[in-house]
Design an enzyme around this catalytic site. Structure first.
Site, PDB file in Angstrom:
ATOM      1  N   HIS A 244      -0.962  -6.796   3.359  1.00 60.13           N
ATOM      2  CA  HIS A 244      -1.468  -8.027   3.986  1.00 60.13           C
ATOM      3  C   HIS A 244      -2.635  -8.681   3.235  1.00 60.13           C
ATOM      4  CE1 HIS A 244       0.728  -6.949   7.693  1.00 60.13           C
ATOM      5  NE2 HIS A 244       0.255  -5.731   7.521  1.00 60.13           N
TER       6      HIS A 244
HETATM    7  C1  BDR Z   1      -4.467  -6.632   9.216  1.00 58.49           C
HETATM    8  O1  BDR Z   1      -4.912  -5.557  10.043  1.00 58.49           O
HETATM    9  C2  BDR Z   1      -5.346  -4.485   9.260  1.00 58.49           C
HETATM   10  O2  BDR Z   1      -4.685  -3.309   9.625  1.00 58.49           O
HETATM   11  C3  BDR Z   1      -5.072  -4.817   7.824  1.00 58.49           C
HETATM   12  O3  BDR Z   1      -6.132  -4.372   6.989  1.00 58.49           O
HETATM   13  C4  BDR Z   1      -4.919  -6.302   7.802  1.00 58.49           C
HETATM   14  O4  BDR Z   1      -6.151  -6.939   7.538  1.00 58.49           O
HETATM   15  C5  BDR Z   1      -2.969  -6.787   9.396  1.00 58.49           C
HETATM   16  O5  BDR Z   1      -2.660  -7.089  10.720  1.00 58.49           O
END
Ligand code: BDR
Ligand code: CA
Length: 317
Positions: A244
């Site tokens: 992400h």
């Molecule tokens: C987001 O939530 C976290 O687990 C990850 O680092 C990312 O920023 C994804 O939903």
């Protein structure tokens, strides 16, 4: 060449770590600060991880500590299965010699924004508590930012408690997110974009091969991180093949990777079924001025190539 000053507000985090590594590998970026917020793991760990990541990648940025809990909601997490023990794939760092700034994250963000006089690009890839606090304390902060890019929200969610309407970062602190969306123009790299950029097992294999060739601590770290991501996505069925936070950084490195469209977006902060949802007014029904650039389309092959190029960059250092 004058570099683009950037700050990454983050909660490392496996994908936060890739995002930091990617930003540091880009010749046009200078990472001015890493600011830690509660999120994937408690702040005591995200702070430690920011210090350690700065050292691992020889960044030399300011590391500033931010919020430990959301503005209103309680914080509840001890550990994260997705991110492994300690928050960065179970990787043990040597004890950091680096000291954090005495100033808080929001003060560092504001002071650096003013100092760079409209040139600073601010990334936020964790809950938005630090950014909302900065905006409460310094209402003129938006005037000094070149751009504000987040990983968060999107057209669907990943927090199953809310019927998957909310994305994790927004859901942890919806009060903060609501205020931020009201005060700042946001480039929102959300789940619809990050999932469309998911990497395949063969891509992790290529990254493993490239990082194995490096004879330095950066490559060793990325090799372990990639091994964790591969095992925890294709081995155990978690979504660790969705990197992400790195996509938010990639969007700024190469504008061909993410295409944005501008809409009015607001955040549900009431404790109702869809708390934490980023509600996107696609049809302009609210009659409100668009305030958010929503990531709508992704060039997955280009993103994957960028991740591989990053591995190569460190391997050849
Ligand atoms: C987001 O939530 C976290 O687990 C990850 O680092 C990312 O920023 C994804 O939903
Ligand atoms: Ca994150």
């Amino acid at each position: 060449m004058k570099k683009i000053p950037i700050i990454i507000d983050c909660d490392p985090g496996v994908d936060d770590s890739y995002a930091i590594a990617l930003a540091n590998s880009h010749p046009e970026f200078e990472i001015i600060a890493l600011t830690a917020v509660e999120g994937n793991v408690p702040a005591v760990l995200t702070r430690h991880n920011c210090l350690c990541l700065d050292e691992t990648f020889d960044i030399g940025a300011k590391v500033a500590y931010g919020a430990t809990v959301p503005l209103v909601r309680p914080y509840f997490r001890e550990e994260s299965a997705t991110h492994g023990e300690g928050g960065v794939g179970g990787i043990q760092f040597p004890a950091p010699a680096k000291q954090p700034e005495e100033k808080a994250a929001w003060d560092v963000i504001y002071e650096e924004a003013v100092k760079h006089n409209g040139e600073l690009v601010l990334f936020a890839v964790g809950p938005l508590t630090n950014i909302a606090t900065a905006l409460r304390k310094y209402p003129d902060l938006p005037e000094y930012l070149k751009k504000f890019v987040i990983m968060g929200g999107g057209t669907f969610g990943n927090v199953t408690a809310t019927g998957a309407k909310a994305e994790f970062n927004i859901w942890v602190d919806p009060t903060a997110a609501k205020e931020v969306f009201e005060k700042l123009e946001v480039y929102m790299v959300g789940l619809n974009a990050t999932h469309a950029a998911a990497v395949e097992e063969k891509d992790f294999d290529a990254m493993l091969e490239l990082t194995a060739k490096g004879n330095n601590k950066e490559s060793a770290f990325l090799n372990k991180l990639t091994a964790f991501s591969k095992e925890n996505s294709f081995g155990r069925g978690e979504d660790n093949n969705v990197i992400h936070d790195a996509l938010a950084v990639a969007a700024e490195i190469d504008p061909e990777i993410v295409k944005f469209e501008k809409y009015y977006v607001w955040v549900e902060d009431r404790e109702i079924e869809n708390v934490g949802e980023t509600v996107i007014d696609f049809k302009g029904e609210n009659g409100k001025e668009p305030n958010c650039w929503v990531a709508m389309d992704v060039n997955q092959p280009k993103f994957v190539q960028l991740m591989k190029d990053m591995c190569k960059y460190y391997a050849e250092k």
